[in-house]
Design a protein around this motif. Structure first.
Motif, PDB file in Angstrom:
ATOM      1  N   GLN A 137       0.867  -1.541   0.046  1.00 13.44           N
ATOM      2  CA  GLN A 137       0.500  -0.003  -0.287  1.00 13.44           C
ATOM      3  C   GLN A 137       1.301   1.417  -0.116  1.00 13.44           C
ATOM      4  N   THR A 138       2.225   1.033  -0.005  1.00 11.60           N
ATOM      5  CA  THR A 138       3.033   2.678  -0.705  1.00 11.60           C
ATOM      6  C   THR A 138       3.414   1.949  -1.839  1.00 11.60           C
ATOM      7  N   LYS A 139       3.635   3.759  -2.749  1.00 15.40           N
ATOM      8  CA  LYS A 139       3.982   3.777  -4.237  1.00 15.40           C
ATOM      9  C   LYS A 139       5.204   3.534  -3.506  1.00 15.40           C
ATOM     10  N   ILE A 140       6.433   2.437  -4.620  1.00 13.52           N
ATOM     11  CA  ILE A 140       8.158   2.788  -4.341  1.00 13.52           C
ATOM     12  C   ILE A 140       8.303   2.644  -5.766  1.00 13.52           C
ATOM     13  N   ALA A 141       9.265   3.546  -5.830  1.00 12.07           N
ATOM     14  CA  ALA A 141      10.274   4.396  -7.443  1.00 12.07           C
ATOM     15  C   ALA A 141      11.414   3.409  -7.195  1.00 12.07           C
ATOM     16  N   TYR A 142      11.994   2.631  -8.148  1.00 14.46           N
ATOM     17  CA  TYR A 142      12.879   1.455  -8.389  1.00 14.46           C
ATOM     18  C   TYR A 142      13.245   1.475  -9.270  1.00 14.46           C
ATOM     19  N   GLU A 143      14.600   0.431  -9.693  1.00 20.17           N
ATOM     20  CA  GLU A 143      15.152   0.894 -11.173  1.00 20.17           C
ATOM     21  C   GLU A 143      15.643  -0.346 -11.129  1.00 20.17           C
ATOM     22  N   THR A 144      15.388  -1.464 -12.662  1.00 18.20           N
ATOM     23  CA  THR A 144      16.101  -3.077 -12.999  1.00 18.20           C
ATOM     24  C   THR A 144      17.576  -2.637 -13.654  1.00 18.20           C
ATOM     25  N   SER A 145      18.825  -3.334 -13.167  1.00 15.17           N
ATOM     26  CA  SER A 145      19.449  -3.627 -14.686  1.00 15.17           C
ATOM     27  C   SER A 145      19.798  -5.400 -14.764  1.00 15.17           C
ATOM     28  N   THR A 188      18.699   7.597   3.168  1.00 14.72           N
ATOM     29  CA  THR A 188      19.628   7.549   1.532  1.00 14.72           C
ATOM     30  C   THR A 188      18.719   6.862   0.493  1.00 14.72           C
ATOM     31  N   GLN A 189      19.035   7.325  -0.949  1.00 15.63           N
ATOM     32  CA  GLN A 189      18.534   7.166  -2.044  1.00 15.63           C
ATOM     33  C   GLN A 189      18.977   5.923  -3.003  1.00 15.63           C
ATOM     34  N   MET A 190      18.541   5.062  -3.526  1.00 15.19           N
ATOM     35  CA  MET A 190      18.562   4.307  -4.107  1.00 15.19           C
ATOM     36  C   MET A 190      20.124   4.679  -5.116  1.00 15.19           C
ATOM     37  N   THR A 229      25.384  -7.573 -12.279  1.00 21.10           N
ATOM     38  CA  THR A 229      24.881  -7.683 -13.565  1.00 21.10           C
ATOM     39  C   THR A 229      25.840  -7.808 -14.959  1.00 21.10           C
ATOM     40  N   TYR A 230      26.828  -7.438 -14.676  1.00 19.67           N
ATOM     41  CA  TYR A 230      28.061  -8.247 -15.527  1.00 19.67           C
ATOM     42  C   TYR A 230      27.346  -9.773 -15.302  1.00 19.67           C
ATOM     43  N   GLN A 231      26.892 -10.055 -14.204  1.00 18.41           N
ATOM     44  CA  GLN A 231      27.528 -11.560 -14.600  1.00 18.41           C
ATOM     45  C   GLN A 231      26.385 -12.384 -14.630  1.00 18.41           C
ATOM     46  N   GLY A 232      25.217 -11.508 -14.903  1.00 23.65           N
ATOM     47  CA  GLY A 232      24.375 -12.271 -15.007  1.00 23.65           C
ATOM     48  C   GLY A 232      22.905 -12.230 -14.337  1.00 23.65           C
ATOM     49  N   PHE A 233      23.085 -11.741 -13.707  1.00 23.66           N
ATOM     50  CA  PHE A 233      21.810 -11.105 -12.022  1.00 23.66           C
ATOM     51  C   PHE A 233      20.810  -9.660 -12.740  1.00 23.66           C
ATOM     52  N   LEU A 234      19.239 -10.374 -12.068  1.00 22.10           N
ATOM     53  CA  LEU A 234      19.221  -8.896 -12.071  1.00 22.10           C
ATOM     54  C   LEU A 234      18.745  -8.008 -11.134  1.00 22.10           C
ATOM     55  N   THR A 235      19.087  -6.771 -11.306  1.00 19.26           N
ATOM     56  CA  THR A 235      19.337  -6.235 -10.144  1.00 19.26           C
ATOM     57  C   THR A 235      18.808  -5.373 -10.286  1.00 19.26           C
ATOM     58  N   VAL A 236      17.776  -5.189  -8.682  1.00 20.16           N
ATOM     59  CA  VAL A 236      17.043  -3.823  -8.413  1.00 20.16           C
ATOM     60  C   VAL A 236      16.967  -2.782  -6.669  1.00 20.16           C
ATOM     61  N   ARG A 237      17.535  -1.862  -7.234  1.00 19.47           N
ATOM     62  CA  ARG A 237      17.646  -1.029  -6.545  1.00 19.47           C
ATOM     63  C   ARG A 237      15.638   0.206  -6.557  1.00 19.47           C
ATOM     64  N   PHE A 238      15.477   0.381  -5.242  1.00 20.81           N
ATOM     65  CA  PHE A 238      15.320   1.161  -4.781  1.00 20.81           C
ATOM     66  C   PHE A 238      14.644   2.223  -3.679  1.00 20.81           C
ATOM     67  N   ASP A 239      14.167   3.037  -4.009  1.00 19.73           N
ATOM     68  CA  ASP A 239      14.142   4.358  -2.881  1.00 19.73           C
ATOM     69  C   ASP A 239      12.516   3.607  -1.401  1.00 19.73           C
ATOM     70  N   ASN A 240      13.873   3.044  -0.653  1.00 20.33           N
ATOM     71  CA  ASN A 240      12.589   3.397   0.341  1.00 20.33           C
ATOM     72  C   ASN A 240      11.170   4.161   0.883  1.00 20.33           C
ATOM     73  N   ARG A 241      10.727   3.345   1.847  1.00 20.41           N
ATOM     74  CA  ARG A 241       9.400   4.570   2.068  1.00 20.41           C
ATOM     75  C   ARG A 241      10.128   6.130   2.645  1.00 20.41           C
ATOM     76  N   ASP A 242       9.295   7.028   2.617  1.00 19.70           N
ATOM     77  CA  ASP A 242       9.854   8.001   2.842  1.00 19.70           C
ATOM     78  C   ASP A 242      11.463   8.559   2.902  1.00 19.70           C
ATOM     79  N   THR A 243      11.843   8.148   1.676  1.00 17.20           N
ATOM     80  CA  THR A 243      12.900   8.773   0.619  1.00 17.20           C
ATOM     81  C   THR A 243      12.862   8.910  -0.625  1.00 17.20           C
ATOM     82  N   GLY A 244      13.891   9.360  -1.476  1.00 23.63           N
ATOM     83  CA  GLY A 244      13.717   9.388  -2.945  1.00 23.63           C
ATOM     84  C   GLY A 244      12.556   9.908  -3.878  1.00 23.63           C
TER      85      GLY A 244
END
Length: 292
Positions: free
Chosen positions: A8-16, A32-34, A46-61
């Motif tokens: 129930q919280t809007k979360i901003a994220y990025e993947t690579s 601190t922010q992502m 990422t270079y090792q073939g993983f999907l890397t997920v970074r995101f802003d915790n609630r109340d940041t970014g």
């Protein structure tokens, strides 16, 4: 960048990354922010073939803020906590752990390698203990497992400042608590602080996160219940949260491995990103080989 509603919280994220070898979820620390993750760190996965997920915790970014709890109410909570009394925080670290689970659900990720730094280490431990089926490995970096020292709350408490004052305060923080062996210089610190301020400046959000940390009372018992393959990493030069806190966490978690990194303080500058990622990757890949 994307956004989704998690717990129930809007979360901003990025993947690579492709995700061919799995998923790594990175959880930031208090205030601190992502964008504070250096590219040299997350791209190593990422270079090792993983999907890397970074995101802003609630109340940041760019994630949702809880600004309806602010000003006088925050000050009352602060004084209550400093007096050693129990507080009812705006939300808990358990809520923040559920944000991560909700993010995984929204992205269709059944299980992942969880990596948390500082406050993110506490959150990682909760996920590993309470949602073990969703965790393949857990890495807790420059974190602890016990309750927060009230003196540390005073040090971490933020007051609203001008852009210029915020930048200079960050420069002083890095000088005092940063990774001296990997120090990038004051100009780099200024650029990082300016980018963070311009993207989102939310000192009240950081303080609300601090209350979530302060209200965590059963961290040691929680750590003892973790059965996930665990790596605990700490900087030998961490003056904010001493290495003894990391050693304690590793001793509490059955079978955990402890790694002390020379020259590392309480941050991850670009020069430290790749060697630190190598330590985490070794932990992750050892479990993959063991299970294959």
């Amino acid at each position: 960048m994307g956004t989704l509603t998690a717990n129930q919280t809007k979360i901003a994220y990025e993947t690579s990354g492709s995700g061919e070898t799995g998923t790594v979820i990175l959880i930031r620390g208090q205030g601190t922010q992502m964008t504070h993750w250096p590219e040299s760190f997350y791209q190593a996965f990422t270079y090792q073939g993983f999907l890397t997920v970074r995101f802003d915790n609630r109340d940041t970014g760019l994630s949702e803020k809880f600004d309806h709890i602010s000003d006088r109410e925050l000050e009352i909570l602060k004084q209550t906590a400093l007096a050693g009394k129990e507080i009812s925080p705006p939300y808990t670290l358990y809520d923040m752990a559920l944000d991560v689970i909700g993010l995984m659900d929204g992205l269709g990720i059944p299980s992942a390698h969880i990596v948390g730094i500082s406050m993110g280490g506490y959150i990682s431990q909760i996920i590993a203990a309470k949602y073990a089926s969703r965790v393949l490995t857990m890495t807790s970096i420059m974190s602890g497992s016990g309750s927060l020292d009230p003196r540390l709350m005073e040090r971490l408490w933020l007051t609203r400042k001008s852009r210029e004052s915020f930048i200079e305060e960050w420069v002083e923080y890095v000088q005092q608590f940063g990774s001296k062996k990997y120090f990038e210089g004051d100009d780099h610190s200024r650029q990082q602080a300016a980018a963070a301020y311009d993207r989102c400046y939310s000192p009240d959000g950081a303080n609300r996160q601090l209350f979530a940390i302060a209200s965590m009372k059963n961290g040691k018992e929680l750590a003892k219940s973790i059965t996930i393959p665990t790596l605990v990493v700490h900087g030998a030069g961490d003056l904010l949260l001493p290495p003894s806190r990391g050693r304690e966490t590793a001793k509490l978690i059955p079978g955990a491995t402890f790694k002390l990194i020379d020259g590392m303080g309480h941050d991850i500058p670009p020069g430290l990103g790749k060697p630190l990622a190598s330590v985490v990757l070794e932990h992750i890949q050892s479990t993959i080989k063991f299970n294959s």
